[in-house]
Design an enzyme around this catalytic site. Structure first.
Site, PDB file in Angstrom:
ATOM      1  N   GLU A   1      -6.122  -8.463  -0.407  1.00  9.80           N
ATOM      2  CA  GLU A   1      -6.619  -8.514   0.968  1.00  9.80           C
ATOM      3  C   GLU A   1      -8.135  -8.361   0.904  1.00  9.80           C
ATOM      4  O   GLU A   1      -8.649  -7.269   0.690  1.00  9.80           O
ATOM      5  CB  GLU A   1      -6.001  -7.398   1.819  1.00  9.80           C
ATOM      6  CG  GLU A   1      -4.484  -7.507   1.920  1.00  9.80           C
ATOM      7  CD  GLU A   1      -3.842  -6.432   2.792  1.00  9.80           C
ATOM      8  OE1 GLU A   1      -4.572  -5.742   3.528  1.00  9.80           O
ATOM      9  OE2 GLU A   1      -2.610  -6.293   2.726  1.00  9.80           O
TER      10      GLU A   1
ATOM     11  N   GLU B   1       0.813  -1.227   0.000  1.00 10.96           N
ATOM     12  CA  GLU B   1       0.000   0.000   0.000  1.00 10.96           C
ATOM     13  C   GLU B   1       0.843   1.272   0.000  1.00 10.96           C
ATOM     14  O   GLU B   1       0.839   2.050   0.960  1.00 10.96           O
ATOM     15  CB  GLU B   1      -0.965  -0.007   1.183  1.00 10.96           C
ATOM     16  CG  GLU B   1      -1.995  -1.114   1.105  1.00 10.96           C
ATOM     17  CD  GLU B   1      -3.064  -1.025   2.198  1.00 10.96           C
ATOM     18  OE1 GLU B   1      -2.816  -0.383   3.225  1.00 10.96           O
ATOM     19  OE2 GLU B   1      -4.143  -1.612   2.011  1.00 10.96           O
TER      20      GLU B   1
HETATM   21  C1  GAL Z   1      -4.296  -3.072   4.929  1.00 10.38           C
HETATM   22  C2  GAL Z   1      -2.829  -3.427   4.995  1.00 10.38           C
HETATM   23  C3  GAL Z   1      -2.606  -4.654   5.839  1.00 10.38           C
HETATM   24  C4  GAL Z   1      -3.342  -4.544   7.122  1.00 10.38           C
HETATM   25  C5  GAL Z   1      -4.802  -4.327   6.851  1.00 10.38           C
HETATM   26  C6  GAL Z   1      -5.617  -4.219   8.120  1.00 10.38           C
HETATM   27  O1  GAL Z   1      -4.513  -1.765   4.588  1.00 10.38           O
HETATM   28  O2  GAL Z   1      -2.296  -3.650   3.723  1.00 10.38           O
HETATM   29  O3  GAL Z   1      -1.217  -4.782   6.085  1.00 10.38           O
HETATM   30  O4  GAL Z   1      -2.808  -3.488   7.827  1.00 10.38           O
HETATM   31  O5  GAL Z   1      -4.962  -3.146   6.131  1.00 10.38           O
HETATM   32  O6  GAL Z   1      -5.301  -3.091   8.866  1.00 10.38           O
END
Ligand code: GAL
Length: 676
Positions: free
Chosen positions: A305, A143
């Protein structure tokens, strides 16, 4: 192959547990795991001492269960020794106060030492895993984002400007530095647009300088990423390279540029976050994010994710209701995802993200969430191959522009105006009608689409205006909203009536404008009978006072000193049409206009499902695959025009009316292969 899997942090758990995890993953139908994107301290505990044996063991255990691996370059979160080596590598936010150690993303993307460390760890990983049978690809960093205003960045900015403008005279001219006597006589005098000098607590820099700075910062991350990509391509030519972006809401990077160097885009899809406590999740918000991610390369994407449980750092979000996790994951697929990777496998017992829930709970138990996704895994095993690689096709395009987003960050124009909220107000109207929308950039030709939406294209290049004109001349329909064409690419206001380069196409001239206070609105009076107006529609936030040149009036203002003047106009141009909406309005306004616009553009919607049900189509060659997603917690009834095959169950649905359970998903195909 459809990729289905999970983000896994073996370094957070005793090694004895890894076998159990891998077996449970295999039982859930997972074939892919992302690993190591935050494991720098374990991969390189001290400068140049690389320790990959633990990761080799974890990968071997996963691989034995048929799970392949995407590796992250771990540069989003440096171990303490990296920052101790380079105390001047801390990112300096706009406030001017440098970050300190203890979170993540605290590095400056320009810092030469940090970049070198990032190349070294990337190279070591790439060399070690190049030929590994379980490794299929890479995620760069994690990110990317967040601007830095440190002295290294400022110096690099000056060099970037020198390259861009060649001579200081050209820069002074472009930015209009004669204003307040800012004329620079040496490159070294040029500042970073820190917020500190401002009297009202916020920065109010020269708009030309600030826009260039925002472009420069975006460029720095693209360049930082490219260094990793070059190494990975070089050492691992058989592996793909992607990055996990943050959807349509994120606006500090030019995502078109960041995506250009990737093999495909990935993104992180969270529907219930710790800070959003609304009981309702709006499917159109996810749909816009998916369309944006797909539009960056006009290509299918991965969700790297996908939400696996309640989100939370300090605060815990509303728990995803039964059925929501699989519903959101299927919605991702319906909009073009070729991979769903859930974040995360098991809820962490320690660290900042203790409350960011995984598929398993803290104690490693498999509960409701695991069971739900395991069922989805069985379905993916059945339909994955049929879906992977199928395309979303759209006749409506929506122009999204990062220069414009950056420029609105510098001058919001009206405190109630938010670019992406405005984009969403328009997008949701088409989404509600199940019309696929493709997000496009200002650098493209728009041939092939029938309707082009141009929301508040504040920074408008002459070439883009020419491409839009060409599109309309050849028969396309375009929707243009206020604050379009206000600025040229130097963030200078154009020397012509608004909407600037698009005034001729729209057949109007903006004579003046009124920026409305919060809560002030006025009803619009429609004069065009083709538009079905279910309720009174309002002008709000902004009202252009327009004079028609060639256009006809579709709606008028009803109040204030511009009562009766045009609020919406329609202009026939070449073989097409240009619609100018002179006020921002709200979602209801675009909901009312959408049907008329689609008719004008000769776009047909697939069918109208009951409220709360979303239809999406992906095309596998000439076969339509229809996704039916019930976003609400109530049973719904659908009327199918012909018997269809439910690909998820293998059953033919013989009836013309079918019941959809709460949050149920169906993936349908007509046995004939033609669909509807
Ligand atoms: C995303 C990030 C992850 C984790 C997730 C939950 O933005 O890429 O590493 O932090 O959020 O907070």
């Amino acid at each position: 192959m459809f990729r289905f899997g999970v983000d896994y942090y073996p370094e957070h758990w005793p090694e004895a547990r890894w076998e159990i995890d891998a077996r449970l993953m295999q039982e859930a139908g997972f074939n892919t795991a992302r690993l190591a994107e935050f494991a720098w301290s374990r991969l390189e505990p001290s400068p140049g001492r690389f320790e990959f044996a633990w990761l080799d063991r974890a990968i071997a255990i996963l691989h034995a269960q048929g799970i392949q691996v995407v590796l992250g370059t771990p540069t989003a979160s440096p171990p303490p020794w990296v920052m101790a080596l380079y105390p001047d590598a801390y990112r300096v936010p706009e406030s001017g106060q440098a970050m300190s150690y203890g979170n993540r993303r605290e590095y400056c993307p320009t810092h030469a030492g940090y970049r070198e460390r990032s190349r070294l760890i990337t190279q070591a990983l790439a060399e070690h895993y190049a030929g590994h049978p379980a490794v299929i690809g890479w995620q760069t960093d994690n990110e990317f984002g967040d601007r830095c205003y440190c002295d290294h960045c400022r110096a690099a900015f000056q060099g970037w400007l020198q390259h861009k403008y060649g001579a200081l005279g050209a820069l002074n001219e472009a930015w209009g530095t004669v204003f307040w006597s800012h004329e620079y006589s040496a490159w070294a005098q040029i500042p970073a647009p820190l917020a500190t000098a401002a009297p009202f607590g916020e920065g109010s820099p020269n708009p030309g300088l600030a826009l260039d700075y925002y472009r420069f910062m975006s460029h720095q991350y693209v360049a930082f990423q490219r260094e990793q990509i070059d190494i990975l391509h070089n050492r691992c030519p058989d592996h793909f390279i992607t990055h996990n972006l943050m959807g349509s809401g994120y606006d500090r990077l030019n995502y078109f540029d960041l995506a250009a160097d990737l093999d495909f885009v990935s993104w992180d899809n969270y529907r219930r976050m710790q800070w959003t406590f609304q009981p309702e999740v709006r499917p159109s918000e996810a749909a816009l994010a998916h369309a944006t991610m797909r539009g960056l390369k006009h290509k299918n994407f991965w969700v790297m994710e996908q939400q696996a449980g309640a989100g939370g750092w300090q605060i815990v979000s509303v728990a995803p209701r039964p059925g929501e996790l699989q519903l959101w994951a299927y919605q991702s697929i319906a909009h073009g995802a070729d991979a769903i990777i859930f974040f995360r496998w098991r809820s962490a017992r320690f660290g900042t993200e203790q409350y960011w829930h995984g598929l398993l709970d803290h104690d490693g138990r498999t509960g409701r969430r695991y069971t739900e996704i395991k069922q989805m895994g069985a379905e993916i095993a059945r339909v994955g191959a049929q879906i992977a690689g199928s395309e979303v096709r759209a006749e409506v395009a929506l122009l999204l522009d990062y220069d414009t987003r950056f420029a609105f960050q510098i001058q919001a124009n009206n405190p109630a105006f938010h670019y992406i909220a405005h984009v969403h107000d328009i997008f949701q109207a088409f989404h509600a009608r199940n019309v696929a929308v493709e997000v496009v950039s200002a650098q493209e030709e728009f041939t092939g689409y029938k309707l082009l939406i141009v929301p508040a294209l504040y920074v408008l290049r002459e070439e883009t205006a020419a491409a839009i004109e060409r599109f309309v001349r050849q028969g396309g329909a375009v929707l243009v909203t206020p604050r379009t064409g206000v600025k040229d690419e130097t963030n200078t206001i154009v020397d012509m009536p608004l909407p600037g380069y698009l005034a001729r196409l729209c057949g109007i001239e903006v004579e003046e404008y009124d920026s409305l206070p919060a809560g002030v609105s006025q009803p619009l009076a429609f004069t065009n009978e083709d538009i079905h107006i279910p309720e009174t529609l309002h002008a709000r936030i902004w009202c252009d006072v327009v004079r028609t040149v060639d256009a006809q009036v579709v709606a008028r203002y009803t109040q204030d000193y511009y009562a009766n003047s045009p609020a919406i106009t329609l202009n026939a141009f070449g073989a097409g049409h240009a619609v100018y909406v002179a006020t921002f309005g709200d979602a209801a306004l675009y909901t009312a206009l959408a049907g008329w616009l689609l008719k004008l553009a000769k776009v047909e919607a697939i069918a109208t499902p009951p409220a709360g049900v979303e239809y999406c189509v992906r095309w596998q060659g000439e076969q339509r695959i229809l996704f039916v997603l019930n976003h609400i917690a109530e049973e719904q009834h659908l009327a199918l025009p012909e018997p269809m095959l439910n690909l998820l169950t293998g059953e033919t649905i013989p009836l013309s009316s079918v019941d959809l359970q709460p949050r149920q998903v169906m993936i349908l195909a007509a046995p004939s292969g033609n669909g509807w």
